[in-house]
Design a protein around this motif. Sequence first.
Motif, PDB file in Angstrom:
ATOM      1  N   ILE A  19       0.846  -1.200   0.000  1.00  0.00           N
ATOM      2  CA  ILE A  19       0.000   0.000   0.000  1.00  0.00           C
ATOM      3  C   ILE A  19       0.879   1.247   0.000  1.00  0.00           C
ATOM      4  O   ILE A  19       0.609   2.209  -0.731  1.00  0.00           O
ATOM      5  CB  ILE A  19      -0.972  -0.009   1.192  1.00  0.00           C
ATOM      6  N   LEU A  20       1.942   1.227   0.791  1.00  0.00           N
ATOM      7  CA  LEU A  20       2.881   2.345   0.822  1.00  0.00           C
ATOM      8  C   LEU A  20       3.523   2.544  -0.548  1.00  0.00           C
ATOM      9  O   LEU A  20       3.579   3.663  -1.067  1.00  0.00           O
ATOM     10  CB  LEU A  20       3.957   2.093   1.880  1.00  0.00           C
ATOM     11  N   LEU A  21       3.984   1.469  -1.148  1.00  0.00           N
ATOM     12  CA  LEU A  21       4.585   1.560  -2.480  1.00  0.00           C
ATOM     13  C   LEU A  21       3.573   2.050  -3.512  1.00  0.00           C
ATOM     14  O   LEU A  21       3.917   2.825  -4.411  1.00  0.00           O
ATOM     15  CB  LEU A  21       5.149   0.203  -2.902  1.00  0.00           C
ATOM     16  N   GLY A  22       2.330   1.628  -3.363  1.00  0.00           N
ATOM     17  CA  GLY A  22       1.276   2.090  -4.264  1.00  0.00           C
ATOM     18  C   GLY A  22       1.094   3.592  -4.199  1.00  0.00           C
ATOM     19  O   GLY A  22       0.851   4.247  -5.224  1.00  0.00           O
ATOM     20  N   ARG A  23       1.220   4.150  -3.002  1.00  0.00           N
ATOM     21  CA  ARG A  23       1.107   5.611  -2.857  1.00  0.00           C
ATOM     22  C   ARG A  23       2.239   6.301  -3.610  1.00  0.00           C
ATOM     23  O   ARG A  23       2.029   7.317  -4.287  1.00  0.00           O
ATOM     24  CB  ARG A  23       1.122   6.001  -1.391  1.00  0.00           C
ATOM     25  N   VAL A  25       3.861   5.146  -6.181  1.00  0.00           N
ATOM     26  CA  VAL A  25       3.580   4.981  -7.614  1.00  0.00           C
ATOM     27  C   VAL A  25       2.532   6.010  -8.058  1.00  0.00           C
ATOM     28  O   VAL A  25       2.670   6.635  -9.116  1.00  0.00           O
ATOM     29  CB  VAL A  25       3.108   3.546  -7.920  1.00  0.00           C
ATOM     30  N   ASP A  26       1.494   6.192  -7.257  1.00  0.00           N
ATOM     31  CA  ASP A  26       0.458   7.180  -7.594  1.00  0.00           C
ATOM     32  C   ASP A  26       1.036   8.590  -7.647  1.00  0.00           C
ATOM     33  O   ASP A  26       0.666   9.389  -8.512  1.00  0.00           O
ATOM     34  CB  ASP A  26      -0.689   7.112  -6.588  1.00  0.00           C
ATOM     35  N   ILE A  27       1.949   8.903  -6.733  1.00  0.00           N
ATOM     36  CA  ILE A  27       2.599  10.220  -6.746  1.00  0.00           C
ATOM     37  C   ILE A  27       3.396  10.390  -8.039  1.00  0.00           C
ATOM     38  O   ILE A  27       3.304  11.425  -8.709  1.00  0.00           O
ATOM     39  CB  ILE A  27       3.502  10.399  -5.505  1.00  0.00           C
ATOM     40  N   GLY A  28       4.157   9.377  -8.403  1.00  0.00           N
ATOM     41  CA  GLY A  28       4.936   9.432  -9.644  1.00  0.00           C
ATOM     42  C   GLY A  28       4.057   9.568 -10.868  1.00  0.00           C
ATOM     43  O   GLY A  28       4.380  10.309 -11.804  1.00  0.00           O
ATOM     44  N   THR A  29       2.930   8.878 -10.855  1.00  0.00           N
ATOM     45  CA  THR A  29       1.992   8.959 -11.977  1.00  0.00           C
ATOM     46  C   THR A  29       1.423  10.363 -12.105  1.00  0.00           C
ATOM     47  O   THR A  29       1.314  10.909 -13.219  1.00  0.00           O
ATOM     48  CB  THR A  29       0.859   7.936 -11.792  1.00  0.00           C
ATOM     49  N   GLU A  30       1.050  10.953 -10.986  1.00  0.00           N
ATOM     50  CA  GLU A  30       0.536  12.331 -11.017  1.00  0.00           C
ATOM     51  C   GLU A  30       1.598  13.302 -11.520  1.00  0.00           C
ATOM     52  O   GLU A  30       1.298  14.198 -12.313  1.00  0.00           O
ATOM     53  CB  GLU A  30       0.050  12.759  -9.623  1.00  0.00           C
ATOM     54  N   ALA A  66      -2.234  14.932  -0.647  1.00  0.00           N
ATOM     55  CA  ALA A  66      -2.997  13.949   0.133  1.00  0.00           C
ATOM     56  C   ALA A  66      -2.252  12.612   0.198  1.00  0.00           C
ATOM     57  O   ALA A  66      -2.217  11.963   1.252  1.00  0.00           O
ATOM     58  CB  ALA A  66      -4.384  13.758  -0.474  1.00  0.00           C
ATOM     59  N   LEU A  67      -1.652  12.206  -0.907  1.00  0.00           N
ATOM     60  CA  LEU A  67      -0.900  10.952  -0.917  1.00  0.00           C
ATOM     61  C   LEU A  67       0.312  11.024   0.012  1.00  0.00           C
ATOM     62  O   LEU A  67       0.614  10.060   0.726  1.00  0.00           O
ATOM     63  CB  LEU A  67      -0.462  10.608  -2.342  1.00  0.00           C
ATOM     64  N   PHE A  68       1.005  12.150   0.026  1.00  0.00           N
ATOM     65  CA  PHE A  68       2.136  12.301   0.943  1.00  0.00           C
ATOM     66  C   PHE A  68       1.663  12.289   2.403  1.00  0.00           C
ATOM     67  O   PHE A  68       2.328  11.713   3.261  1.00  0.00           O
ATOM     68  CB  PHE A  68       2.921  13.582   0.653  1.00  0.00           C
TER      69      PHE A  68
END
Length: 100
Positions: A19-23, A25-30, A66-68
């Motif tokens: 879940i942490l890694l997913g966050r 990845v989502d930050i990088g995608t944004e 929010a992800l951070f």
Amino acid sequence: RELFHAMARFGPKLERQQILLGRFVDIGTELFAITASCSRAQSLETKEALAVADYFCRISRLKIEALFRDVHDNRDAEGYRLAQQVLAGKFNWLQDGIVD
């Protein structure tokens, strides 16, 4: 910086923190989407394209913030414990009445 901090904190066990890694990845995608939209808007050279890109970037920035926040303030451990109980069969009563 946050990713390197997580790497130092969890070491080789970081791969188990999906879940942490997913966050991250989502930050990088944004960040990639921000870069791509700004690049495209700049190549179009219109005020309208820049306005759309600006709005998109502002929304993406809110998502990133929010992800951070969620990297540090989350309920991941609680969710993991609950998932372990579900896998152990402690919540089989939830399946009652479900049609096969």
